[in-house]
Design a protein around this motif. Structure first.
Motif, mmCIF file in Angstrom:
data_model
loop_
_atom_site.group_PDB
_atom_site.id
_atom_site.type_symbol
_atom_site.label_atom_id
_atom_site.label_comp_id
_atom_site.label_asym_id
_atom_site.label_seq_id
_atom_site.Cartn_x
_atom_site.Cartn_y
_atom_site.Cartn_z
ATOM 1 N N ALA A 173 0.677 -1.085 -0.041
ATOM 2 C CA ALA A 173 0.047 -0.005 0.201
ATOM 3 C C ALA A 173 0.927 1.277 0.090
ATOM 4 O O ALA A 173 0.723 2.207 -0.838
ATOM 5 N N ARG A 174 1.875 1.160 0.548
ATOM 6 C CA ARG A 174 2.763 2.295 0.733
ATOM 7 C C ARG A 174 3.456 2.597 -0.545
ATOM 8 O O ARG A 174 3.739 3.688 -0.919
ATOM 9 N N SER A 175 3.969 1.627 -0.993
ATOM 10 C CA SER A 175 4.620 1.601 -2.454
ATOM 11 C C SER A 175 3.701 2.037 -3.592
ATOM 12 O O SER A 175 3.895 2.960 -4.321
ATOM 13 N N LEU A 176 2.459 1.647 -3.461
ATOM 14 C CA LEU A 176 1.448 1.994 -4.472
ATOM 15 C C LEU A 176 1.223 3.520 -4.233
ATOM 16 O O LEU A 176 0.979 4.470 -5.155
ATOM 17 N N GLY A 177 1.085 4.002 -3.086
ATOM 18 C CA GLY A 177 0.556 5.267 -2.712
ATOM 19 C C GLY A 177 1.794 6.184 -3.071
ATOM 20 O O GLY A 177 1.660 7.316 -3.564
ATOM 21 N N ALA A 178 2.982 5.735 -2.924
ATOM 22 C CA ALA A 178 4.164 6.704 -3.185
ATOM 23 C C ALA A 178 4.639 6.591 -4.803
ATOM 24 O O ALA A 178 5.391 7.409 -5.235
ATOM 25 N N ALA A 179 3.843 5.766 -5.586
ATOM 26 C CA ALA A 179 4.265 5.349 -6.943
ATOM 27 C C ALA A 179 4.031 6.368 -8.047
ATOM 28 O O ALA A 179 4.737 6.871 -8.824
ATOM 29 N N CYS A 180 2.962 7.209 -8.024
ATOM 30 C CA CYS A 180 2.575 8.320 -8.641
ATOM 31 C C CYS A 180 3.090 9.686 -8.452
ATOM 32 O O CYS A 180 3.481 10.333 -9.142
ATOM 33 N N SER A 181 3.463 10.032 -6.950
ATOM 34 C CA SER A 181 3.654 11.244 -6.735
ATOM 35 C C SER A 181 5.229 11.761 -7.068
ATOM 36 O O SER A 181 5.187 12.944 -7.376
ATOM 37 N N PRO A 182 6.083 10.870 -7.133
ATOM 38 C CA PRO A 182 7.399 11.336 -7.766
ATOM 39 C C PRO A 182 7.495 12.067 -9.206
ATOM 40 O O PRO A 182 7.885 13.086 -9.497
ATOM 41 N N ALA A 183 6.559 11.232 -9.844
ATOM 42 C CA ALA A 183 6.250 11.816 -11.348
ATOM 43 C C ALA A 183 5.591 13.018 -11.393
ATOM 44 O O ALA A 183 5.756 14.050 -12.037
ATOM 45 N N LEU A 184 4.699 13.186 -10.366
ATOM 46 C CA LEU A 184 4.049 14.418 -10.439
ATOM 47 C C LEU A 184 4.942 15.570 -9.853
ATOM 48 O O LEU A 184 4.739 16.664 -10.255
ATOM 49 N N ALA A 185 5.858 15.179 -8.952
ATOM 50 C CA ALA A 185 6.604 16.245 -8.181
ATOM 51 C C ALA A 185 7.786 16.735 -9.419
ATOM 52 O O ALA A 185 7.732 17.828 -9.430
ATOM 53 N N MET A 186 8.136 15.873 -10.445
ATOM 54 C CA MET A 186 9.008 16.070 -11.296
ATOM 55 C C MET A 186 8.390 17.018 -12.239
ATOM 56 O O MET A 186 8.928 17.974 -12.888
ATOM 57 N N GLN A 187 6.934 16.924 -12.432
ATOM 58 C CA GLN A 187 6.285 17.745 -13.457
ATOM 59 C C GLN A 187 6.153 19.018 -12.775
ATOM 60 O O GLN A 187 6.151 20.080 -13.655
ATOM 61 N N LEU A 188 5.672 18.981 -11.630
ATOM 62 C CA LEU A 188 5.519 20.347 -10.992
ATOM 63 C C LEU A 188 6.942 21.058 -10.830
ATOM 64 O O LEU A 188 6.818 22.497 -10.872
ATOM 65 N N ILE A 189 7.969 20.625 -10.567
ATOM 66 C CA ILE A 189 9.159 21.318 -10.414
ATOM 67 C C ILE A 189 9.397 21.840 -11.598
ATOM 68 O O ILE A 189 10.012 23.072 -11.820
#
Length: 405
Positions: A350-366
């Motif tokens: 569950a933690r891995s799934l939860g964390a899976a999408c946010s790095p890609a979103l973070a890079m797009q936001l940056i």
């Protein structure tokens, strides 16, 4: 005692490797020519692959053997490191990220933590569980910090020697795969005492999930842990290293020192968490240390200079990981012994799934003109919401040692 020592050594080797790679991972991929979007996708696929691997191996561990599943995980760590070092082909990199074991965050991924927690709990008396998990996490934080420091110094040495581009970071990536071999050797040294006793083997009613009477509790915790990890995914160590690089122009050697100190603070705070948990309980310790750390995270982008931002990050790290040994201890205490590996596996999934999408979103936001601070703001808000929900749902669900106190 030998098995305890080997489990601790295994943890140390693995977290050194994770910290070693995470500081340079995004920088290495950028030097290979990958765009911000493709780097984000690769980080996401890495976490998704780790998720699938975790649930597959941990639900099999108590049936097919814990040592056997740990050995498979070590082999996939070697595979990922070798492929990342050998090619710049995006398709091969994506494939290795998906099926291998790589940690963009510098923290635990794969089946290791869940299986080792179950083995450690089995080897210990309940009253020693939280303390041992604190030392286990302190070791992990210290070796992650050492890995980050060594990686930064290694890259500085490569630059001083005339290396440029991806060649600066490639020795770090190659060494990651070699450390997987060391991890495999540690696993081979474990005895049968780490395996689940035959009389406690999972009942047939647990099915493929490995869960029976603990299913509802684990499902609720998994949803909350996924929420926390989704927020944390915006600030995984690889993304934070990139954030400091583009925000303040920080060099790899300085990044190594920064994360060395930050992870060391996080590890030492684990011991304080034990003292606090004995006085106010595991759930209270998890929530009342995590809340202020997330407020501090949201203040980091407001700092005008690198020293101020780094100082605030240090204070944040001194609080943010105090929930880790208490969370691990709490889970092992409230599920049945035969379901510990599976319960830890499902919550890690569950933690891995939860964390899976946010790095890609973070890079797009940056990459947006005014988006550099948003990953840290979003992370703080989501993790604060998690703290409040966890307290509401579980403050009255006590582990046995707290019920009997």
């Amino acid at each position: 005692m030998r098995d305890l020592t080997l489990l601790f050594v295994s943890r140390g080797v693995r977290l050194f490797a994770y910290g070693f790679l995470s500081v340079v991972l995004v920088l290495y991929l950028k030097e290979l020519g990958l765009s911000d979007g493709r780097v984000g996708l690769l980080l996401t696929l890495t976490l998704l692959g780790d998720t699938a691997l975790t649930i597959w191996l941990t639900t099999l561990a108590d049936r097919c053997g814990r040592r056997r599943m740990l050995l498979v995980g070590a082999g996939l760590m070697v595979l990922a490191g070798l492929v990342f070092a050998a090619t710049r082909n995006p398709l091969w990199l994506l494939a290795a990220a998906t099926i291998g074991v790589i940690s963009p965050s510098g923290s635990e991924v794969g089946p290791f933590l869940a299986i080792e927690q179950a083995a450690l709990t089995q080897l210990l008396k309940p009253e020693r569980r939280t303390l041992l998990f604190a030392w286990y996490n302190l070791l992990g934080s210290f070796t992650t910090a050492c890995g980050a420091l060594v990686a930064g110094e290694a890259c500085a040495a490569m630059q001083a020697g005339g290396a440029a581009g991806a060649a600066i970071y490639r020795p770090v990536v190659q060494s990651y795969g070699l450390l997987g071999l060391v991890l495999g050797a540690c696993v081979l040294g474990l005895s049968a005492a780490v395996e689940l006793p035959a009389h406690e083997k999972p009942h047939a009613s647990t099915g493929r999930s490995g869960l029976g009477q603990s299913r509802k509790l684990v499902a609720k915790l998994s949803v909350l842990f996924a929420m926390d990890a989704f927020g944390g995914g915006f600030v995984v160590q690889a993304v934070l290293a990139y954030w400091f690089t583009i925000r303040f122009g920080v060099e790899p050697a300085t990044l190594g020192k920064l994360f060395f100190a930050a992870n060391l603070l996080a590890g030492v705070s684990s011991l304080l968490a034990v003292w606090l948990a004995r006085r106010i309980g595991l759930i209270n310790t998890m929530v009342f240390t995590h809340l202020p750390s997330n407020v501090l995270l949201m203040l980091v982008p407001l700092m005008p200079t690198f020293p101020l931002a780094a100082g605030l990050l240090f204070i944040r790290y001194s609080l943010s990981q105090m929930d880790v040994p208490t969370r691990q201890s709490y889970l092992m205490a409230v599920v049945s012994p035969a379901e510990r590996s599976a319960a830890a596996g499902w919550t890690m999934m569950a933690r891995s799934l939860g964390a899976a999408c946010s790095p890609a979103l973070a890079m797009q936001l940056i990459a947006l003109p005014h988006g550099i601070a948003w990953p840290l703001y979003l992370s703080g808000v989501i993790k604060i919401a998690y703290d409040l929900l966890l307290y509401r749902e579980f403050v009255h669900v006590k582990p046995p040692e707290e019920r009997n106190a």
